[in-house]
Design an enzyme around this catalytic site. Structure first.
Site, PDB file in Angstrom:
ATOM      1  N   ASP A  58      41.835  41.236  37.228  1.00 55.42           N
ATOM      2  CA  ASP A  58      40.608  41.072  38.317  1.00 55.42           C
ATOM      3  C   ASP A  58      39.650  42.071  37.491  1.00 55.42           C
ATOM      4  O   ASP A  58      39.781  42.866  36.633  1.00 55.42           O
ATOM      5  CB  ASP A  58      41.179  41.845  39.536  1.00 55.42           C
ATOM      6  CG  ASP A  58      41.542  43.212  39.563  1.00 55.42           C
ATOM      7  OD1 ASP A  58      41.792  43.875  38.696  1.00 55.42           O
ATOM      8  OD2 ASP A  58      41.662  43.835  40.586  1.00 55.42           O
ATOM      9  N   TYR A  60      36.474  44.543  36.858  1.00 53.36           N
ATOM     10  CA  TYR A  60      36.163  45.930  36.644  1.00 53.36           C
ATOM     11  C   TYR A  60      35.900  46.359  38.162  1.00 53.36           C
ATOM     12  O   TYR A  60      35.002  45.660  39.028  1.00 53.36           O
ATOM     13  CB  TYR A  60      35.205  46.647  35.906  1.00 53.36           C
ATOM     14  CG  TYR A  60      35.513  45.925  34.325  1.00 53.36           C
ATOM     15  CD1 TYR A  60      36.488  46.739  33.736  1.00 53.36           C
ATOM     16  CD2 TYR A  60      34.896  45.152  33.514  1.00 53.36           C
ATOM     17  CE1 TYR A  60      36.925  46.650  32.246  1.00 53.36           C
ATOM     18  CE2 TYR A  60      35.153  44.894  32.340  1.00 53.36           C
ATOM     19  CZ  TYR A  60      36.082  45.531  31.777  1.00 53.36           C
ATOM     20  OH  TYR A  60      36.522  45.104  30.315  1.00 53.36           O
ATOM     21  N   PHE A  71      36.711  40.894  31.132  1.00 51.59           N
ATOM     22  CA  PHE A  71      36.674  41.805  30.148  1.00 51.59           C
ATOM     23  C   PHE A  71      35.234  42.289  29.863  1.00 51.59           C
ATOM     24  O   PHE A  71      34.943  43.217  29.115  1.00 51.59           O
ATOM     25  CB  PHE A  71      37.485  41.561  29.084  1.00 51.59           C
ATOM     26  CG  PHE A  71      39.032  41.498  29.326  1.00 51.59           C
ATOM     27  CD1 PHE A  71      39.902  42.568  29.643  1.00 51.59           C
ATOM     28  CD2 PHE A  71      39.612  40.090  29.545  1.00 51.59           C
ATOM     29  CE1 PHE A  71      41.069  42.429  30.199  1.00 51.59           C
ATOM     30  CE2 PHE A  71      40.913  39.985  29.746  1.00 51.59           C
ATOM     31  CZ  PHE A  71      41.744  41.127  30.033  1.00 51.59           C
ATOM     32  N   HIS A 177      48.549  43.819  29.350  1.00 54.05           N
ATOM     33  CA  HIS A 177      47.083  43.870  29.494  1.00 54.05           C
ATOM     34  C   HIS A 177      46.586  45.103  28.552  1.00 54.05           C
ATOM     35  O   HIS A 177      47.265  46.100  28.321  1.00 54.05           O
ATOM     36  CB  HIS A 177      47.038  44.145  30.873  1.00 54.05           C
ATOM     37  CG  HIS A 177      45.759  43.955  31.344  1.00 54.05           C
ATOM     38  ND1 HIS A 177      44.792  45.055  31.365  1.00 54.05           N
ATOM     39  CD2 HIS A 177      45.110  43.022  32.057  1.00 54.05           C
ATOM     40  CE1 HIS A 177      43.366  44.684  32.020  1.00 54.05           C
ATOM     41  NE2 HIS A 177      43.698  43.356  32.502  1.00 54.05           N
TER      42      HIS A 177
END
Length: 213
Positions: A58, A60, A71, A177
């Site tokens: 999801d 930031y 990202f 991740h």
């Protein structure tokens, strides 16, 4: 609430007519990224232009950090890079080239769809919107992209759960991740960037420039 202009071919997905209104009704206006950027990844990389998909978790949850591309962080943000910093380390280790530019729009313009499994998050509340119904959009988008071979990088368990929607002709790379909480479980050393480029070359396509443009 959401800016649905410039969705292009993605706008035909049933999600936007049938599911998005329910999501909008469940959240207030204080979420990240802002509604003008919620669908930035889809707008920037159209289905026919998509060669690689990087699927994250999801956005930031720090204000000013999420820009709608998974990202990616706006250039000049100035805060901690967290997941993106670890991605930079793997790019350097994997390819021998450095990446310092935090905005990943140049990846998107090369055909890298930077998508999360949830497209919104409340400030300071990671994963709080993970079950609102964004999964329908992600599933429909991946099925749209199942029409020809593409490379898929699935980072983290939520992303890896979508592999079942993909046929056998794709390159599918799975790894933990890159978050500081999980990066040492196998993200480092997974070498996704060189593997994708080698596969693209074998497909007769140009490799991605993962380093600074």
């Amino acid at each position: 609430m959401f800016d649905l202009t410039d969705l292009g071919a993605w706008g035909d997905l049933p999600f936007f007519a049938h599911d998005l209104p329910d999501i909008a009704a469940q959240i207030d206006e204080d979420f990240l990224p802002p509604p003008t950027l919620t669908f930035a990844a889809l707008k920037r990389t159209q289905p026919d232009e998509t060669r690689v998909v990087i699927l994250g978790q999801d956005p930031y949850h720090t204000p000013g950090k999420a820009d709608g591309l998974a990202f990616s962080i706006p250039d000049g943000f100035g805060g901690r890079l967290d997941s993106l910093g670890n991605i930079f380390k793997e790019i350097q280790s994997d390819t021998g080239h450095a990446r310092t530019k935090t905005g990943l729009q140049d990846w998107a313009d090369q055909g890298v769809l930077l998508l999360n499994t949830a497209l919104t998050v409340p400030p300071g509340q990671p994963k709080a919107h993970a079950r609102l119904g964004w999964s329908t959009l992600v599933t429909q988008a991946l099925k749209r992209l199942d029409d020809r071979p593409r490379a898929f990088i699935l980072w983290g368990a939520p992303a890896q759960a979508y592999a079942k929607h993909l046929g056998p002709d794709h390159l599918i790379l799975r790894a933990p991740h890159p978050s500081p909480l999980s990066v040492h479980r196998g993200f480092f050393g997974s070498r996704p960037f060189s593997k994708v480029n080698q596969w693209l070359i074998e497909q007769g396509q140009e490799p991605i420039n993962w380093a600074d443009p």
